[in-house]
Design an enzyme around this catalytic site. Structure first.
Site, short mmCIF file in Angstrom:
data_model
loop_
_atom_site.label_atom_id
_atom_site.label_comp_id
_atom_site.label_asym_id
_atom_site.label_seq_id
_atom_site.Cartn_x
_atom_site.Cartn_y
_atom_site.Cartn_z
N ASP A 207 0.83 -1.19 0.00
CA ASP A 207 0.00 0.00 0.00
C ASP A 207 0.87 1.26 0.00
O ASP A 207 1.85 1.34 0.74
CB ASP A 207 -0.85 -0.04 1.28
CG ASP A 207 -1.96 0.99 1.30
OD1 ASP A 207 -2.88 0.89 0.49
OD2 ASP A 207 -1.92 1.90 2.16
N GLU A 256 14.54 -15.35 0.47
CA GLU A 256 14.86 -16.43 1.41
C GLU A 256 13.93 -17.62 1.20
O GLU A 256 14.15 -18.69 1.73
CB GLU A 256 14.70 -15.94 2.86
CG GLU A 256 15.75 -14.95 3.31
CD GLU A 256 15.38 -14.25 4.63
OE1 GLU A 256 14.36 -14.62 5.26
OE2 GLU A 256 16.11 -13.30 5.00
C1 GLC Z 1 -4.27 2.97 -0.60
C2 GLC Z 1 -5.46 2.07 -0.45
C3 GLC Z 1 -6.61 2.88 0.03
C4 GLC Z 1 -6.26 3.49 1.36
C5 GLC Z 1 -4.97 4.29 1.28
C6 GLC Z 1 -4.42 4.61 2.63
O1 GLC Z 1 -4.43 3.90 -1.60
O2 GLC Z 1 -5.72 1.41 -1.65
O3 GLC Z 1 -7.78 2.12 0.15
O4 GLC Z 1 -7.28 4.33 1.79
O5 GLC Z 1 -3.96 3.57 0.62
O6 GLC Z 1 -3.95 3.45 3.26
#
Ligand code: GLC
Ligand code: CA
Length: 551
Positions: A207, A256
């Site tokens: 993310d 790993e």
């Molecule tokens: C990313 C995710 C989204 C989230 C954001 C903050 O863009 O896809 O859903 O709100 O990160 O974590």
């Protein structure tokens, strides 16, 4: 057939199905989707024919941002199940030959994470605060924010803690940004990667992968300067070159394992910055959101496809195709609305459908039928392209975005933090319909945590299962054929003599022809294997894609 266990490149052309676990299936009837629900519905994934599941966050969370606010990176939210359920799900997926990819949220923890609680309890300048990004406020008593920066979800990006200090949160205030210069933060995430990899997790979706490395000058620049500042790799907040040092460390951990664990970056960066995230020394793959941001338009599709195949060749990775995910308006809806035209230069995230959502789903007028027809055509293009495809739960049912969710039932922090300016993403996160009847259309034995519209009944899995022309049947057929037809990662464009008709051929003859226009296009003598909508005699109707091979 290739043995997936020993095949180190299983991910290159995999079809990955994204599960947003709180909205997929509810195993205990409390209204919230859970891991038991996924286990109970595993046959849906098998019949669909995907290669892997990407599980959006299932960690303990107060749901300030749908689970992207993580309290503990190495546990399961008790509302969703237990670690034992997680292990069972992973084992069951593996049994039917599917991989398990989990979502990792390293840019920020939640404000309930033990580290953040320690940071609040500890004084200014303490090691506990050094795991996050704290700054003194301005003004004699520090009561002014250190800078005027807005958060991505609206409202300010700095939050006071009561002693003259403020912390940075690029997203909701419940999502404090971690300090990735801190060795303890780095070490802890390596621990997390091993924790899940040891449990058999095959890969990670990372993310906000472009946000981790930050370099905040002592004098914080005003937003007016920051928002326009580019300079590849040198922005104080985004896409800094040093972020790749972090991923090089992760790569050593991934390697790993046998086969090496995979990762895909969610990095909203300029196309030419993407290859570094996707390189074999880094995460290995990066999302390309270009199709997701493109109108339904042949020249745009062609440009996006060509550019991304070139970029993938540069990194040595395979490219990724995405039409929908949990952050954007579903693609049948986007394609049934007037085209977006030029992208909003101020926004990295696609805004297509934002006005329509704001109007409660009335303005501009949505052509539901055309939108779905185009979506089915676009999906067959996506699935014929070299590289991997990421599908979002519910798109196999041809679901439209749900508009008109009452304000008091909304959950997305973007809605609240922007004072309703952004309606947010709840409309693509409505619990799935499995049956035509029942209190939540088979989502669970109880209610659904977001309201489901009446039209869900006709689109339920059990209904589409019986209908050979359903969108579900199309996805199943396409994925089955894709497995048979899969070819080397390249294509050749064929001359169609028309700007609104695209055709490309994979090295083994697998051919995809798509008519984006409204005028029918004459078919050749090739054998038609699959069509996104019924053919019209020997003509390919508008908004239709076919797969063929030389007769
Ligand atoms: C990313 C995710 C989204 C989230 C954001 C903050 O863009 O896809 O859903 O709100 O990160 O974590
Ligand atoms: Ca539940």
């Amino acid at each position: 057939m290739i043995n997936a266990q020993t095949d180190h490149s299983w991910w290159r052309q995999a079809v990955v199905y994204q599960i947003y676990p709180r909205s997929f299936a509810d195993g205990n009837g409390d209204g919230i989707g859970d891991l038991r629900g996924v286990i109970n519905r595993i046959d849906h994934l098998r019949k669909l024919g995907v290669d892997a599941v990407w599980l959006s966050p299932f960690y303990p969370s107060a749901l300030a941002d749908g689970g992207y606010d993580v309290d503990d990176y190495r546990d399961v939210d008790p509302l969703l199940g237990t670690l034992a359920d997680f292990d069972e799900l992973t084992a069951r997926l593996h049994e039917i030959g599917l991989k398990m990819i989990i979502d990792l949220v390293p840019n920020h923890s939640s404000d309930r994470h033990v580290w953040f609680r320690e940071a609040l309890a500890a004084p200014k300048g303490s090691p506990a605060r050094a795991r996050y990004i704290f700054r003194d406020g301005l003004g004699p008593d520090g009561s002014e924010p250190p800078a005027d920066w807005p958060s991505i979800f609206g409202g300010p990006a700095w939050e006071p803690v009561g002693d003259g200090q403020w912390y940075l949160h690029l997203f909701a205030k419940e999502q404090p940004d971690l300090n990735w210069d801190n060795p303890e933060v780095r070490a802890d995430f390596l621990h997390t990667l091993r924790f899940w990899s040891d449990r058999g997790v095959d890969g990670f979706r990372v993310d906000v992968a472009h946000g981790l490395a930050k370099r905040l000058p002592v004098e914080l620049p005003p937003w007016s300067e920051l928002r326009t500042r580019t300079g590849a790799g040198q922005h104080p907040l985004w896409d800094r070159d040093e972020v790749h040092d972090i991923y090089a460390e992760w790569r050593a951990v991934f390697n790993e394992y046998t086969p090496p664990r995979t990762a895909v970056a969610e990095a909203w960066v300029d196309a030419d910055r993407r290859p570094s995230y996707a390189s074999a020394e880094g995460l290995g793959q990066a999302f390309n959101f270009d199709l997701l941001q493109s109108d339904y338009d042949a020249p745009s599709f062609r440009t996006v496809i060509t550019e991304n195949l070139e970029l993938a060749a540069r990194s040595g990775s395979s490219t990724t195709w995405v039409l929908s995910n949990h952050d954007v308006v579903r693609h049948p809806t986007r394609y049934g609305l007037p085209p977006l035209g030029a992208k909003d230069p101020d926004s990295v995230i696609a805004k297509h459908g934002a006005d329509w959502l704001r109007s409660g789903g009335t303005e501009p007028k949505l052509d539901r039928e055309l939108g779905l027809r185009r979506a089915r055509a676009a999906t067959l293009i996506e699935l014929a392209l070299p590289g991997s495809a990421y599908l979002y739960q519910g798109e196999e049912l041809g679901l439209h975005e749900v508009a008109g969710i009452p304000a008091d039932q909304r959950q997305d922090p973007a809605f609240f933090r922007s004072g309703g300016e952004q309606i947010g993403r709840d409309g693509c996160r409505v619990p799935l319909p499995w049956t035509a009847t029942g209190s939540s259309y088979g989502f669970g034995s109880g209610p659904a945590h977001l309201p489901q519209p009446d039209w869900f009944a006709g689109l339920a899995v059990e209904v589409q299962d019986r209908d050979p022309d359903s969108t579900l049947a199309l996805y199943r057929a396409a994925l089955r054929l894709r497995r048979e037809l899969q070819a080397e990662e390249s294509l050749t464009w064929l001359d169609t003599g028309r700007e609104d008709v695209l055709a490309f051929r994979r090295p083994n003859g697998w051919t995809c022809v798509s008519n984006f226009g409204s005028e029918p296009y004459p078919l050749t003598a090739d054998e038609v294997l699959l069509s996104s909508s019924p053919l019209d005699g020997d003509e390919l109707p508008g908004a239709t894609t076919i797969w063929t091979r030389p007769a």
